[in-house]
Design a protein around this motif. Structure first.
Motif, PDB file in Angstrom:
ATOM      1  N   GLU A   1       8.272  19.641  -3.611  1.00 60.14           N
ATOM      2  CA  GLU A   1       9.672  19.593  -3.193  1.00 60.14           C
ATOM      3  C   GLU A   1       9.917  18.427  -2.220  1.00 60.14           C
ATOM      4  O   GLU A   1      10.901  17.697  -2.347  1.00 60.14           O
ATOM      5  N   ILE A   2       9.014  18.262  -1.269  1.00 56.63           N
ATOM      6  CA  ILE A   2       9.164  17.162  -0.310  1.00 56.63           C
ATOM      7  C   ILE A   2       9.014  15.823  -1.021  1.00 56.63           C
ATOM      8  O   ILE A   2       9.807  14.894  -0.806  1.00 56.63           O
ATOM      9  N   GLY A   3       8.012  15.693  -1.891  1.00 57.05           N
ATOM     10  CA  GLY A   3       7.781  14.434  -2.589  1.00 57.05           C
ATOM     11  C   GLY A   3       8.949  14.021  -3.451  1.00 57.05           C
ATOM     12  O   GLY A   3       9.357  12.845  -3.453  1.00 57.05           O
ATOM     13  N   VAL A   4       9.511  14.973  -4.199  1.00 58.92           N
ATOM     14  CA  VAL A   4      10.655  14.666  -5.059  1.00 58.92           C
ATOM     15  C   VAL A   4      11.863  14.276  -4.221  1.00 58.92           C
ATOM     16  O   VAL A   4      12.602  13.339  -4.556  1.00 58.92           O
ATOM     17  N   LYS A   5      12.078  14.987  -3.129  1.00 59.56           N
ATOM     18  CA  LYS A   5      13.228  14.703  -2.263  1.00 59.56           C
ATOM     19  C   LYS A   5      13.143  13.297  -1.670  1.00 59.56           C
ATOM     20  O   LYS A   5      14.141  12.579  -1.584  1.00 59.56           O
TER      21      LYS A   5
ATOM     22  N   GLU B   1       1.258  13.786  -8.907  1.00 58.99           N
ATOM     23  CA  GLU B   1       0.248  14.099  -9.919  1.00 58.99           C
ATOM     24  C   GLU B   1      -0.802  15.062  -9.377  1.00 58.99           C
ATOM     25  O   GLU B   1      -1.230  15.992 -10.072  1.00 58.99           O
ATOM     26  N   TYR B   2      -1.225  14.849  -8.124  1.00 57.50           N
ATOM     27  CA  TYR B   2      -2.267  15.697  -7.548  1.00 57.50           C
ATOM     28  C   TYR B   2      -1.770  17.133  -7.378  1.00 57.50           C
ATOM     29  O   TYR B   2      -2.524  18.092  -7.579  1.00 57.50           O
ATOM     30  N   ASP B   3      -0.494  17.281  -6.999  1.00 56.59           N
ATOM     31  CA  ASP B   3       0.061  18.618  -6.850  1.00 56.59           C
ATOM     32  C   ASP B   3       0.175  19.313  -8.207  1.00 56.59           C
ATOM     33  O   ASP B   3      -0.138  20.497  -8.338  1.00 56.59           O
ATOM     34  N   TYR B   4       0.625  18.582  -9.219  1.00 54.14           N
ATOM     35  CA  TYR B   4       0.734  19.187 -10.555  1.00 54.14           C
ATOM     36  C   TYR B   4      -0.642  19.551 -11.108  1.00 54.14           C
ATOM     37  O   TYR B   4      -0.810  20.594 -11.739  1.00 54.14           O
ATOM     38  N   ARG B   5      -1.636  18.694 -10.877  1.00 49.99           N
ATOM     39  CA  ARG B   5      -2.992  19.026 -11.321  1.00 49.99           C
ATOM     40  C   ARG B   5      -3.512  20.264 -10.584  1.00 49.99           C
ATOM     41  O   ARG B   5      -4.234  21.085 -11.155  1.00 49.99           O
ATOM     42  N   GLY B   6      -3.146  20.372  -9.313  1.00 52.34           N
ATOM     43  CA  GLY B   6      -3.533  21.559  -8.560  1.00 52.34           C
ATOM     44  C   GLY B   6      -2.901  22.815  -9.131  1.00 52.34           C
ATOM     45  O   GLY B   6      -3.564  23.859  -9.265  1.00 52.34           O
ATOM     46  N   LEU B   7      -1.610  22.738  -9.490  1.00 54.89           N
ATOM     47  CA  LEU B   7      -0.944  23.887 -10.097  1.00 54.89           C
ATOM     48  C   LEU B   7      -1.587  24.263 -11.429  1.00 54.89           C
ATOM     49  O   LEU B   7      -1.746  25.450 -11.741  1.00 54.89           O
ATOM     50  N   ILE B   8      -1.969  23.262 -12.210  1.00 60.25           N
ATOM     51  CA  ILE B   8      -2.636  23.521 -13.487  1.00 60.25           C
ATOM     52  C   ILE B   8      -3.926  24.310 -13.258  1.00 60.25           C
ATOM     53  O   ILE B   8      -4.231  25.279 -13.963  1.00 60.25           O
ATOM     54  N   GLN B   9      -4.683  23.919 -12.230  1.00 55.64           N
ATOM     55  CA  GLN B   9      -5.912  24.637 -11.896  1.00 55.64           C
ATOM     56  C   GLN B   9      -5.610  26.082 -11.480  1.00 55.64           C
ATOM     57  O   GLN B   9      -6.309  27.019 -11.881  1.00 55.64           O
TER      58      GLN B   9
ATOM     59  N   LEU C   1       0.832  -1.202   0.000  1.00 54.10           N
ATOM     60  CA  LEU C   1       0.000   0.000   0.000  1.00 54.10           C
ATOM     61  C   LEU C   1       0.866   1.251   0.000  1.00 54.10           C
ATOM     62  O   LEU C   1       0.567   2.234  -0.680  1.00 54.10           O
ATOM     63  N   ASN C   2       1.961   1.198   0.740  1.00 54.57           N
ATOM     64  CA  ASN C   2       2.829   2.367   0.866  1.00 54.57           C
ATOM     65  C   ASN C   2       3.730   2.595  -0.337  1.00 54.57           C
ATOM     66  O   ASN C   2       4.361   3.655  -0.439  1.00 54.57           O
ATOM     67  N   ILE C   3       3.824   1.611  -1.236  1.00 52.22           N
ATOM     68  CA  ILE C   3       4.595   1.835  -2.463  1.00 52.22           C
ATOM     69  C   ILE C   3       3.655   1.947  -3.672  1.00 52.22           C
ATOM     70  O   ILE C   3       4.062   1.740  -4.814  1.00 52.22           O
ATOM     71  N   ASP C   4       2.384   2.244  -3.406  1.00 51.59           N
ATOM     72  CA  ASP C   4       1.388   2.483  -4.457  1.00 51.59           C
ATOM     73  C   ASP C   4       1.058   1.243  -5.267  1.00 51.59           C
ATOM     74  O   ASP C   4       0.575   1.348  -6.389  1.00 51.59           O
TER      75      ASP C   4
ATOM     76  N   TYR D   1       7.211   9.833  -8.442  1.00 46.25           N
ATOM     77  CA  TYR D   1       6.286   9.493  -7.355  1.00 46.25           C
ATOM     78  C   TYR D   1       4.848   9.844  -7.757  1.00 46.25           C
ATOM     79  O   TYR D   1       4.559  10.962  -8.181  1.00 46.25           O
ATOM     80  N   SER D   2       3.941   8.877  -7.642  1.00 44.90           N
ATOM     81  CA  SER D   2       2.575   9.056  -8.156  1.00 44.90           C
ATOM     82  C   SER D   2       1.813  10.164  -7.443  1.00 44.90           C
ATOM     83  O   SER D   2       0.937  10.804  -8.024  1.00 44.90           O
TER      84      SER D   2
END
Length: 283
Positions: free
Chosen positions: A246-250, A260-268, A44-47, A256-257
């Motif tokens: 930044e935290i997710g990439v680090k 996607e939610y953060d990038y979609r948020g930035l798009i919005q 679960l923790n590795i998607d 890291y899947s």
């Protein structure tokens, strides 16, 4: 080399701990179920959500056969399976199985434990998450939607109250309950309360885990979503999305899947602010 050969000789898709349990105890023993629960948690923790659900289903089946239906270990099995199924079906909206397992877990716990026992908090939390998603998907009947959200709030408040009583305010478990309430209040359009819950969650997690922990990123992302989609505070949202990224990439790298939610948020954010150059980049 010996370990690698041994693992592959039993089952090349399973970790050595599970393989050892198969050999030492058999696949019908409670120890095997324990190993499968740990394996399900790892997956679960590795998607790896689908295999995680299957591992949890195996663990529940073994525990139910080994202990009988009315047992706390079986209740935990139902709860873990409920949560993994909820995550698996998050995008499909098919929550019937998740709901059934969450209710089974809570029913067993309520039969075996005092009404104010800490162990009741966890299945109530999972059930609340499922009820909230069912309510979100129910746009046909406002009364039913409102009733589901109110029930979810009661369950989350119970879990928070138990965590405060047992662990206190400055505890990661308490912070997670604040975060869950924050997301619920966002759904209920109680935005100021939602903001307060998320800010509490972030403050507690930062004080215990530091500013760059995975748990902090989760809460930061949830607050960014609130600012972005509901409160229209796009500058704040943008800042928080970048912090979460930044935290997710680090921690997990650029693939890291959860990013996607953060990038979609930035798009919005960039659609709302007509920032076409940035919109193209994050698309």
């Amino acid at each position: 080399a010996t370990t690698e050969i041994y693992t592959l000789s039993l089952h090349d898709a399973l970790p050595i701990s599970v393989c050892l349990c198969q050999e030492e105890y058999s696949t019908s023993h409670a120890k095997y179920a324990d190993c499968m629960l740990d394996y399900g948690s790892y997956l679960l923790n590795i998607d790896s959500i689908g295999p995680s659900q299957k591992a949890y289903q195996t663990a529940l089946t073994v525990r139910a056969d080994y202990f009988g239906g009315n047992n706390l270990k079986v209740a935990v099995g139902h709860e873990d399976l409920a949560y993994s199924t909820y995550v698996l079906e998050y995008s499909s909206g098919r929550f019937q199985d998740a709901m059934s397992h969450a209710e089974s877990s809570l029913r067993i716990c309520e039969e075996l434990l005092p009404e104010d026992h800490l162990l009741l908090a966890s299945p109530k939390r999972v059930l609340a998450l499922i009820l909230e998603e069912i309510a979100i998907d129910n746009e046909q009947d406002p009364a039913v939607k409102s009733s589901l959200l109110e029930e979810a709030e009661k369950l989350h408040l119970f879990a928070l109250g138990m965590s405060l009583r047992v662990f206190g305010e400055t505890n990661v478990q308490t912070s997670k309950h604040y975060g869950n309430l924050g997301r619920l209040y966002q759904t209920m359009k109680r935005f100021q309360e939602a903001e307060n819950m998320h800010l509490k969650a972030i403050k507690i997690k930062e004080s215990l885990l530091g500013p760059d922990d995975y748990e902090v990123a989760l809460s930061v992302g949830h607050l960014a979503s609130l600012y972005n989609y509901d409160m229209k505070e796009y500058t704040k949202a943008e800042h928080l999305y970048f912090r979460s990224i930044e935290i997710g990439v680090k921690l997990f790298g650029p693939s890291y899947s959860g990013l996607e939610y953060d990038y979609r948020g930035l798009i919005q954010v960039y659609q709302a602010t007509n920032s076409s150059d940035k919109l193209s980049k994050y698309n």
